[in-house]
Design a protein around this motif. Structure first.
Motif, short mmCIF file in Angstrom:
data_model
loop_
_atom_site.label_atom_id
_atom_site.label_comp_id
_atom_site.label_asym_id
_atom_site.label_seq_id
_atom_site.Cartn_x
_atom_site.Cartn_y
_atom_site.Cartn_z
N ARG A 14 0.82 -1.21 0.00
CA ARG A 14 0.00 0.00 0.00
C ARG A 14 0.86 1.27 0.00
NH1 ARG A 14 -2.99 1.50 5.49
NH2 ARG A 14 -3.14 3.38 4.20
N TRP A 15 2.11 1.15 0.45
CA TRP A 15 3.00 2.32 0.48
C TRP A 15 3.90 2.40 -0.75
CZ3 TRP A 15 1.18 5.61 3.63
CH2 TRP A 15 0.58 5.21 4.83
N SER A 44 -2.93 8.71 -4.82
CA SER A 44 -2.31 7.41 -4.59
C SER A 44 -2.50 6.92 -3.17
CB SER A 44 -0.82 7.47 -4.92
OG SER A 44 -0.12 8.27 -3.99
N LEU A 45 -2.78 7.84 -2.23
CA LEU A 45 -2.97 7.47 -0.83
C LEU A 45 -4.42 7.09 -0.52
CD1 LEU A 45 -0.77 10.21 0.88
CD2 LEU A 45 -0.31 7.75 0.83
N VAL A 46 -5.30 7.23 -1.50
CA VAL A 46 -6.70 6.82 -1.31
C VAL A 46 -6.74 5.31 -1.10
CG1 VAL A 46 -8.96 6.64 -2.40
CG2 VAL A 46 -7.61 8.73 -2.66
N PRO A 47 -7.41 4.82 -0.07
CA PRO A 47 -7.47 3.38 0.18
C PRO A 47 -7.98 2.60 -1.04
CG PRO A 47 -8.36 4.59 2.04
CD PRO A 47 -8.12 5.60 0.96
N GLY A 48 -7.24 1.56 -1.40
CA GLY A 48 -7.62 0.72 -2.51
C GLY A 48 -6.94 1.07 -3.82
N MET A 49 -6.27 2.23 -3.89
CA MET A 49 -5.61 2.62 -5.12
C MET A 49 -4.48 1.66 -5.49
SD MET A 49 -6.70 5.14 -6.95
CE MET A 49 -5.20 5.49 -7.87
N ASP A 50 -3.81 1.10 -4.47
CA ASP A 50 -2.70 0.19 -4.74
C ASP A 50 -3.17 -1.10 -5.42
OD1 ASP A 50 -3.78 -0.01 -1.93
OD2 ASP A 50 -2.72 -1.93 -2.05
N ARG A 51 -4.46 -1.41 -5.26
CA ARG A 51 -4.99 -2.64 -5.87
C ARG A 51 -5.13 -2.49 -7.39
NH1 ARG A 51 -9.95 -3.83 -1.62
NH2 ARG A 51 -8.67 -3.98 0.27
#
Length: 265
Positions: A189-190, A247-254
């Protein structure tokens, strides 16, 4: 990751050659300029030079067109070698085209346009960063090069063929440096926020080099390097903050995993 280090090596070699190319071309162009009389030069500078300069900056010279053609050939060669490692199937090509198109549409939303080129857009590099993180540095480099050439053809600001190379295909290709974030031993996520910082850093480095080599005459007492750092930072940092926030919005890393789905076999 061997591809990451190979990408870094190529960029370093290209950066080392830029001043030599620029110096040679500048010396070649200086000879006809010195042949003018002082009176003619003064009149051109006072009355016609600004208009001609601005007009020439939006047109591609014959040399620039040759450079663009050579870049297209290099991109095809890169695509050939990339295909040996990653299967460019219909899904992957479609996602590359979608990311490039989305980057261009976001790039049309300009919050600020700098007078000598460069603008703060609505997170236009983020789709390219997502694509590079999903498929790798070489694939990200090719997507960035393509986006840079698209920008060049639709909205050029060219004063020299080498400047064109640095400010367009190389600047957006350098966004592939975001893939260095994949090497960090941190939660997924980071990795995307760090990738955003690295991607914009790659473009910022290219912009600074272009400013030092080709726009040094605009600098005052502060020097070419300080001028270029301040000038390019003034329009890159607002866009970086927007992309970082997204990019820090939850779920963006998915999105990175979703982009790879049905694409790489």
């Amino acid at each position: 990751m061997k591809k990451v280090f190979a990408l870094l090596t190529v960029l370093v070699l290209l950066l080392a050659a830029i001043p030599a190319f620029a110096e040679t071309a500048t010396a070649a162009e200086a000879t006809p300029a010195t042949a003018r009389t002082e009176a003619t030069a003064a009149e051109a500078t006072a009355a016609e030079a600004p208009a001609e300069e601005e007009d020439d900056a939006t047109k591609l010279s014959t040399t620039s067109k040759i450079v663009v053609a050579a870049l297209v050939v290099l991109m095809l060669v890169g695509l050939y070698f990339s295909a040996k490692r990653v299967k460019w199937n219909a899904f992957m090509i479609a996602k590359a085209a979608l990311c490039i198109a989305l980057a261009y549409l976001l790039g049309m939303i300009r919050m600020y346009r700098a007078p000598m080129g460069g603008s703060a857009t609505l997170a236009s590099l983020l789709p390219l960063i997502l694509f590079a993180m999903a498929f790798g540095p070489l694939e990200g480099l090719l997507a960035g090069f393509t986006f840079g050439l698209l920008n060049l053809l639709l909205d050029p600001y060219v004063i020299h063929p080498v400047q064109m190379l640095v400010d367009y295909p190389m600047a957006y290709g350098a966004v592939a440096l975001c893939c260095l974030a994949k090497l960090l031993p941190i939660p997924d996520r980071w990795k995307l926020p760090i990738a955003v910082v690295l991607g914009y850093l790659g473009k910022f480095i290219m912009a600074v080099i272009s400013g030092v080599v080709f726009f040094a005459n605009n600098a005052a007492e502060e020097g070419a390097l300080v001028y270029s750092l301040v000038y390019n930072f003034s329009y890159i940092w607002p866009e970086l903050l927007i992309s970082l926030a997204i990019s820090l919005v939850p779920g963006m890393d998915r999105l990175v995993q979703l982009m790879r789905k049905n694409s790489v076999r």
